[in-house]
Design a protein around this motif. Structure first.
Motif, PDB file in Angstrom:
ATOM      1  N   ASN A  71       0.800  -1.223   0.000  1.00  0.00           N
ATOM      2  CA  ASN A  71       0.000   0.000   0.000  1.00  0.00           C
ATOM      3  C   ASN A  71       0.833   1.274   0.000  1.00  0.00           C
ATOM      4  N   ARG A 114      -4.200   0.608  -7.091  1.00  0.00           N
ATOM      5  CA  ARG A 114      -4.226   1.044  -5.688  1.00  0.00           C
ATOM      6  C   ARG A 114      -4.811   2.448  -5.585  1.00  0.00           C
ATOM      7  N   ALA A 115      -4.454   3.323  -6.522  1.00  0.00           N
ATOM      8  CA  ALA A 115      -4.983   4.689  -6.507  1.00  0.00           C
ATOM      9  C   ALA A 115      -6.479   4.704  -6.823  1.00  0.00           C
ATOM     10  N   GLY A 172      -8.698   1.920  -6.738  1.00  0.00           N
ATOM     11  CA  GLY A 172      -9.530   1.023  -5.942  1.00  0.00           C
ATOM     12  C   GLY A 172      -9.295   1.069  -4.451  1.00  0.00           C
ATOM     13  N   GLY A 173      -8.372   1.904  -4.018  1.00  0.00           N
ATOM     14  CA  GLY A 173      -8.081   2.002  -2.593  1.00  0.00           C
ATOM     15  C   GLY A 173      -7.032   0.993  -2.169  1.00  0.00           C
ATOM     16  N   PRO A 174      -6.620   1.082  -0.914  1.00  0.00           N
ATOM     17  CA  PRO A 174      -5.554   0.207  -0.428  1.00  0.00           C
ATOM     18  C   PRO A 174      -5.975  -1.260  -0.402  1.00  0.00           C
ATOM     19  N   TYR A 175      -4.966  -2.104  -0.491  1.00  0.00           N
ATOM     20  CA  TYR A 175      -5.202  -3.542  -0.408  1.00  0.00           C
ATOM     21  C   TYR A 175      -5.384  -3.920   1.055  1.00  0.00           C
ATOM     22  N   ARG A 176      -6.376  -4.739   1.319  1.00  0.00           N
ATOM     23  CA  ARG A 176      -6.632  -5.199   2.692  1.00  0.00           C
ATOM     24  C   ARG A 176      -5.980  -6.548   2.961  1.00  0.00           C
ATOM     25  N   ALA A 219      -3.416   1.340   6.827  1.00  0.00           N
ATOM     26  CA  ALA A 219      -3.244   2.749   6.482  1.00  0.00           C
ATOM     27  C   ALA A 219      -2.434   3.451   7.559  1.00  0.00           C
ATOM     28  N   ASP A 238      -6.099  -9.424  -2.722  1.00  0.00           N
ATOM     29  CA  ASP A 238      -6.719  -8.291  -3.409  1.00  0.00           C
ATOM     30  C   ASP A 238      -5.933  -7.879  -4.649  1.00  0.00           C
TER      31      ASP A 238
END
Length: 124
Positions: free
Chosen positions: A51, A76-77, A79-83, A111, A87
């Motif tokens: 991330n 990543r930008a 779809g948001g951070p990987y959990r 995060a 992912d």
């Protein structure tokens, strides 16, 4: 800090024209080993944060080249951070085999947390 030292060593070696030893014999059609992959084998205790890592760091992962690294950063930008590591399959051309290959070398940090140290302190 180890990651910075690794990147500096890569840049110095590249600038000096250094080459990492490769096997002398290869079967026809085999790709030569990637220098970054060789470096990863030499430093197995390092982990790259999915991330936080820029494309240049992601390219140190086995099987991740410039285009795939940029695709990871773009995903990543968007779809948001990987959990979780799985992912990464959101990215085109990344499937379970690639995820399994890079698993020993990555960490999915929360995060505000850095992969190579304690969580960031916003007060500093």
């Amino acid at each position: 800090m180890k990651l910075i030292a690794l990147l500096a060593a890569l840049l110095v070696g590249w600038a000096a024209g250094a080459r990492i030893a490769r096997p002398v014999t290869r079967e026809a059609g085999d790709r030569p080993p990637v220098r970054a992959a060789e470096m990863r084998r030499q430093l197995p205790d390092m982990r790259i944060g999915l991330n936080q890592a820029p494309a240049a760091e992601l390219m140190l992962l086995p099987g991740i080249g410039p285009r795939l690294a940029e695709a990871i950063v773009a995903d990543r930008a968007a779809g948001g951070p990987y959990r979780r590591l799985e992912d990464l399959t959101r990215v085109k051309w990344i499937g379970p085999v690639v995820v399994e290959r890079i698993a020993p070398y990555v960490v999915v940090e929360a995060a505000g947390e850095r992969a190579d140290g304690p969580p960031d302190d916003p007060g500093h």
